[in-house]
Design a protein around this motif. Structure first.
Motif, PDB file in Angstrom:
ATOM      1  N   ALA A  92       0.731  -1.059  -0.097  1.00 25.45           N
ATOM      2  CA  ALA A  92       0.194   0.059   0.094  1.00 25.45           C
ATOM      3  C   ALA A  92       0.752   1.364  -0.039  1.00 25.45           C
ATOM      4  N   ILE A  93       0.358   2.339  -0.743  1.00 33.46           N
ATOM      5  CA  ILE A  93       0.905   3.661  -0.607  1.00 33.46           C
ATOM      6  C   ILE A  93      -0.300   4.521  -0.284  1.00 33.46           C
ATOM      7  N   THR A  94       0.057   5.140   1.093  1.00 30.73           N
ATOM      8  CA  THR A  94      -0.966   5.918   1.584  1.00 30.73           C
ATOM      9  C   THR A  94      -0.420   7.387   2.266  1.00 30.73           C
ATOM     10  N   VAL A  95      -1.286   8.239   2.814  1.00 31.34           N
ATOM     11  CA  VAL A  95      -0.658   9.620   3.009  1.00 31.34           C
ATOM     12  C   VAL A  95      -1.473   9.314   4.477  1.00 31.34           C
ATOM     13  N   ASP A  96      -0.643   9.584   5.453  1.00 31.74           N
ATOM     14  CA  ASP A  96      -1.108   9.694   6.901  1.00 31.74           C
ATOM     15  C   ASP A  96      -1.403  11.252   7.322  1.00 31.74           C
ATOM     16  N   ARG A  97      -2.411  11.633   7.590  1.00 26.28           N
ATOM     17  CA  ARG A  97      -2.811  13.134   8.130  1.00 26.28           C
ATOM     18  C   ARG A  97      -3.298  13.138   9.510  1.00 26.28           C
ATOM     19  N   ARG A  98      -2.347  13.923  10.057  1.00 21.16           N
ATOM     20  CA  ARG A  98      -2.786  14.208  11.612  1.00 21.16           C
ATOM     21  C   ARG A  98      -2.506  15.630  12.014  1.00 21.16           C
ATOM     22  N   PRO A  99      -3.687  15.891  12.665  1.00 19.48           N
ATOM     23  CA  PRO A  99      -3.710  17.444  13.287  1.00 19.48           C
ATOM     24  C   PRO A  99      -3.064  17.362  14.468  1.00 19.48           C
ATOM     25  N   ARG A 100      -2.042  18.415  14.565  1.00 19.78           N
ATOM     26  CA  ARG A 100      -1.025  18.634  15.630  1.00 19.78           C
ATOM     27  C   ARG A 100      -0.817  20.074  15.889  1.00 19.78           C
ATOM     28  N   LEU A 101      -1.472  20.554  17.087  1.00 21.61           N
ATOM     29  CA  LEU A 101      -0.939  22.095  17.424  1.00 21.61           C
ATOM     30  C   LEU A 101      -1.547  23.190  16.471  1.00 21.61           C
ATOM     31  N   GLY A 102      -2.844  22.575  15.874  1.00 19.76           N
ATOM     32  CA  GLY A 102      -3.633  23.603  14.852  1.00 19.76           C
ATOM     33  C   GLY A 102      -3.180  23.261  13.616  1.00 19.76           C
ATOM     34  N   LEU A 103      -2.103  22.682  13.305  1.00 19.72           N
ATOM     35  CA  LEU A 103      -1.577  22.194  11.823  1.00 19.72           C
ATOM     36  C   LEU A 103      -1.897  20.914  11.678  1.00 19.72           C
TER      37      LEU A 103
END
Length: 144
Positions: A92-103
Motif C-alpha cells: 500500500a501507498i498511503t498518506v497519513d494526516r494528523r492534526p497537531r497544534l492547529g496544523l
C-alpha cells in the motif's frame, strides 16, 4: 548490464542541510555566549549542535530519499543506505494526516509487508499527497 535509471526521484530540499548546519553553529555560539563558566550548559549546547550537524550530514551524504522506476521503489535505509522494494512487495501507498497544534502534518507511508517506510515533506521536497499520486501512477497494473 546497464544500470537502471530511476524515472523519478525525491530528495531533501537543497537549503535544508545548510539551515541545519547554521543552527548547529548558532547553538555552539549561544552555548559559548551564555555558558557563564557552566560546563554543563556548554556540553549540552555542543551535544545538541553535534546532533544537528549529524542530521545535516545525512542530508548531504544521502539527499535522495525515494526513487521509482519500473522495478519498484528505492527507499533510504539506515543512515545512508538504500533498499529496493520491488512492486510485488509494495502492499500500500498511503498518506497519513494528523492534526497537531492547529496544523496538519502529512506523512507518506509505503507499506512493504514486513517494513513500513515513512517520509515527510522535508524528506521528499514535495507534498506527500503529490508523491503518493505519482507513485500510484507509476505502479504497473497487475490486475490484467
Amino acid at each position: 548490464m546497464d544500470e537502471i535509471t530511476p524515472s523519478r526521484t525525491w530528495r531533501v530540499p537543497a537549503g535544508l542541510p545548510a539551515a541545519k548546519l547554521a543552527g548547529a553553529v548558532l547553538l555552539v555560539a549561544l552555548g559559548l555566549l551564555f555558558a557563564d563558566g557552566d560546563s554543563v550548559r556548554l556540553v549540552v549546547a555542543a551535544l545538541a549542535a553535534a546532533a544537528l550537524a549529524g542530521w545535516a550530514a545525512r542530508d548531504l551524504v544521502a539527499p535522495v530519499r525515494l526513487a521509482v522506476d519500473s522495478d519498484g521503489l528505492t527507499v533510504i535505509r539506515g543512515f545512508a543506505g538504500r533498499r529496493l522494494l520491488p512492486w510485488s512487495a509494495v502492499e500500500a501507498i498511503t498518506v497519513d494526516r494528523r492534526p497537531r497544534l492547529g496544523l496538519t502534518s502529512e506523512t507518506l507511508e509505503i507499506d512493504a509487508g514486513e517494513s513500513l517506510h515513512l517520509l515527510g515533506r522535508y524528506d521528499l521536497g514535495a507534498t506527500p499527497e503529490e508523491v503518493a499520486a505519482e507513485l500510484r501512477a507509476a505502479r504497473p497494473d497487475t490486475t490484467g
